[in-house]
Design a protein around this motif. Structure first.
Motif, PDB file in Angstrom:
ATOM      1  N   LEU A  42      13.949   7.092  -2.203  1.00 14.10           N
ATOM      2  CA  LEU A  42      15.290   7.321  -1.680  1.00 14.10           C
ATOM      3  C   LEU A  42      15.495   8.816  -1.452  1.00 14.10           C
ATOM      4  O   LEU A  42      15.264   9.631  -2.343  1.00 14.10           O
ATOM      5  N   TYR A  43      15.902   9.156  -0.236  1.00 15.92           N
ATOM      6  CA  TYR A  43      16.220  10.540   0.107  1.00 15.92           C
ATOM      7  C   TYR A  43      17.712  10.606   0.438  1.00 15.92           C
ATOM      8  O   TYR A  43      18.174   9.934   1.365  1.00 15.92           O
ATOM      9  N   VAL A  44      18.447  11.395  -0.330  1.00 19.36           N
ATOM     10  CA  VAL A  44      19.878  11.568  -0.068  1.00 19.36           C
ATOM     11  C   VAL A  44      20.084  12.974   0.485  1.00 19.36           C
ATOM     12  O   VAL A  44      19.743  13.961  -0.169  1.00 19.36           O
ATOM     13  N   THR A  45      20.611  13.058   1.698  1.00 22.86           N
ATOM     14  CA  THR A  45      20.770  14.343   2.370  1.00 22.86           C
ATOM     15  C   THR A  45      22.235  14.759   2.394  1.00 22.86           C
ATOM     16  O   THR A  45      23.143  13.932   2.265  1.00 22.86           O
ATOM     17  N   ASP A  46      22.456  16.056   2.570  1.00 24.71           N
ATOM     18  CA  ASP A  46      23.815  16.570   2.683  1.00 24.71           C
ATOM     19  C   ASP A  46      24.293  16.472   4.131  1.00 24.71           C
ATOM     20  O   ASP A  46      23.518  16.192   5.038  1.00 24.71           O
ATOM     21  N   HIS A  47      25.586  16.685   4.312  1.00 18.94           N
ATOM     22  CA  HIS A  47      26.190  16.660   5.640  1.00 18.94           C
ATOM     23  C   HIS A  47      26.216  18.073   6.200  1.00 18.94           C
ATOM     24  O   HIS A  47      26.493  19.034   5.477  1.00 18.94           O
ATOM     25  N   LYS A  48      25.960  18.211   7.491  1.00 20.71           N
ATOM     26  CA  LYS A  48      26.023  19.507   8.165  1.00 20.71           C
ATOM     27  C   LYS A  48      26.826  19.349   9.453  1.00 20.71           C
ATOM     28  O   LYS A  48      26.606  18.410  10.223  1.00 20.71           O
ATOM     29  N   SER A  49      27.747  20.264   9.684  1.00 19.40           N
ATOM     30  CA  SER A  49      28.559  20.181  10.895  1.00 19.40           C
ATOM     31  C   SER A  49      29.063  21.564  11.289  1.00 19.40           C
ATOM     32  O   SER A  49      29.068  22.498  10.483  1.00 19.40           O
ATOM     33  N   ALA A  74       0.811  -1.216   0.000  1.00 19.85           N
ATOM     34  CA  ALA A  74       0.000   0.000   0.000  1.00 19.85           C
ATOM     35  C   ALA A  74       0.842   1.263   0.000  1.00 19.85           C
ATOM     36  O   ALA A  74       0.311   2.350  -0.129  1.00 19.85           O
ATOM     37  N   ARG A  75       2.133   1.153   0.156  1.00 20.71           N
ATOM     38  CA  ARG A  75       2.972   2.337   0.244  1.00 20.71           C
ATOM     39  C   ARG A  75       4.396   1.998  -0.187  1.00 20.71           C
ATOM     40  O   ARG A  75       4.849   0.862  -0.076  1.00 20.71           O
ATOM     41  N   PRO A  76       5.126   2.991  -0.683  1.00 20.59           N
ATOM     42  CA  PRO A  76       6.545   2.764  -0.980  1.00 20.59           C
ATOM     43  C   PRO A  76       7.361   2.806   0.306  1.00 20.59           C
ATOM     44  O   PRO A  76       6.993   3.470   1.267  1.00 20.59           O
ATOM     45  N   LEU A  77       8.453   2.075   0.321  1.00 19.58           N
ATOM     46  CA  LEU A  77       9.383   2.169   1.430  1.00 19.58           C
ATOM     47  C   LEU A  77      10.144   3.481   1.320  1.00 19.58           C
ATOM     48  O   LEU A  77      10.303   4.028   0.237  1.00 19.58           O
ATOM     49  N   SER A  78      10.617   4.002   2.439  1.00 22.95           N
ATOM     50  CA  SER A  78      11.421   5.219   2.445  1.00 22.95           C
ATOM     51  C   SER A  78      12.800   4.896   3.005  1.00 22.95           C
ATOM     52  O   SER A  78      12.914   4.326   4.090  1.00 22.95           O
ATOM     53  N   ILE A  79      13.824   5.251   2.249  1.00 23.71           N
ATOM     54  CA  ILE A  79      15.201   5.024   2.653  1.00 23.71           C
ATOM     55  C   ILE A  79      15.923   6.369   2.650  1.00 23.71           C
ATOM     56  O   ILE A  79      15.837   7.126   1.676  1.00 23.71           O
ATOM     57  N   THR A  80      16.628   6.673   3.733  1.00 23.18           N
ATOM     58  CA  THR A  80      17.388   7.917   3.822  1.00 23.18           C
ATOM     59  C   THR A  80      18.865   7.596   3.946  1.00 23.18           C
ATOM     60  O   THR A  80      19.258   6.721   4.722  1.00 23.18           O
ATOM     61  N   SER A  81      19.676   8.302   3.169  1.00 23.18           N
ATOM     62  CA  SER A  81      21.118   8.100   3.194  1.00 23.18           C
ATOM     63  C   SER A  81      21.796   9.452   3.059  1.00 23.18           C
ATOM     64  O   SER A  81      21.169  10.438   2.685  1.00 23.18           O
ATOM     65  N   THR A  82      23.089   9.502   3.376  1.00 21.40           N
ATOM     66  CA  THR A  82      23.847  10.741   3.232  1.00 21.40           C
ATOM     67  C   THR A  82      24.780  10.636   2.030  1.00 21.40           C
ATOM     68  O   THR A  82      25.233   9.538   1.674  1.00 21.40           O
TER      69      THR A  82
END
Length: 279
Positions: free
Chosen positions: A142-149, A32-40
């Motif tokens: 797929l969500y690809v996020t940036d790095h923050k520091s 019923a829904r897509p999976l969500s994957i988050t990576s950097t």
């Protein structure tokens, strides 16, 4: 009596709200829904897929998997033959031995910000000499996020900037007292007395920091997207607890939303117990 009924009604409404807030889409059926994957950016992402969920335990005569980012196919494996779209060259793989056992998960190495999107997997099933059918298996976001520091250093120390990926193309800098961005480094530049690119690792070292180095550093990829953002503070009298401190993993919007939902659910739960106690 009337007052008690009103309290009871309010209690039931709050309980319903609590249940609704606790129902996460992650517990809904996968169909019923897509999976969500988050990576950097620069890391490895695994997009789950199991053809047994749609085809059963009996393996097809030949394992043939396709992965799409609609409307185009970006990866395909048929036996030991493999094809990748140009933008995923040498980065995408479905191991043959895993595919034969039912695991059609797509492994994307060195993920980029531009890889963010929806992916769909299909098994191609032979139904005769001249007819094949594509069977839908799984949809993955797929969500690809940036790095923050944030870095704290004393004058004279070195700052090591992580580039995270060979696809990082340049580094830009904005001084704390300026609104302008300037180029600090581009891939292929020769090392200078103050700026040194590691010969193997994806690291850039800015040597002998001064107060004029304070500000924001952005690592930009080949598509002009930010791979990382680093905020640097250079302080002469740096407190001991800040020395060499790096604050990383600043929460993303999704993480903030999850935290907010958890706090909201907890607040409603506490209120519900308080109301129940008054009944």
């Amino acid at each position: 009596m009337k007052r008690m009924k009103m309290r009871l009604r309010l209690f039931i409404q709050l309980q319903c709200f609590l249940i609704g807030s606790l129902v996460d889409s992650s517990i809904l059926p996968s169909a019923a829904r897509p999976l969500s994957i988050t990576s950097t950016a620069g890391s490895q992402a695994v997009l789950p897929c199991s053809w047994k969920t749609s085809l059963g335990e009996v393996a097809p005569s030949a394992c043939h998997v396709q992965w799409d980012t609609p409307p185009k196919t970006i990866f395909e494996r048929y036996g030991d033959a493999e094809w990748q779209a140009a933008e995923f060259k040498d980065r995408a793989v479905v191991p043959e031995e895993k595919l034969e056992s039912g695991d059609c998960s797509l492994i994307i190495k060195d993920v980029q910000i531009g890889d963010t999107g929806r992916y769909e997997s299909f098994m191609v099933v032979e139904e005769g000499r001249s007819r094949n059918t594509r069977v839908f298996i799984q949809s993955v976001k797929l969500y690809v996020t940036d790095h923050k520091s944030q870095h704290f250093h004393r004058p004279g120390e070195d700052l090591v900037l992580e580039l995270h990926t060979p696809h990082s193309f340049r580094v830009v800098f904005q001084s704390r007292n300026s609104s302008e961005w300037s180029d600090l480094w581009m891939r292929g530049d020769e090392n200078s007395p103050r700026l040194d690119k590691h010969p193997i690792l994806e690291q850039l070292t800015l040597k002998k920091l001064t107060s004029s180095d304070e500000g924001t550093y952005k690592v930009i990829d080949e598509q002009g997207l930010a791979v990382s953002t680093v905020q640097l503070s250079v302080e002469e009298n740096l407190p001991a607890f800040k020395a060499h401190q790096t604050l990383s993993n600043i929460p993303t919007d999704d993480a903030a939303k999850s935290s907010y939902s958890a706090l909201l659910a907890l607040s409603v739960l506490v209120s519900s117990f308080q109301i129940l106690h008054l009944l």
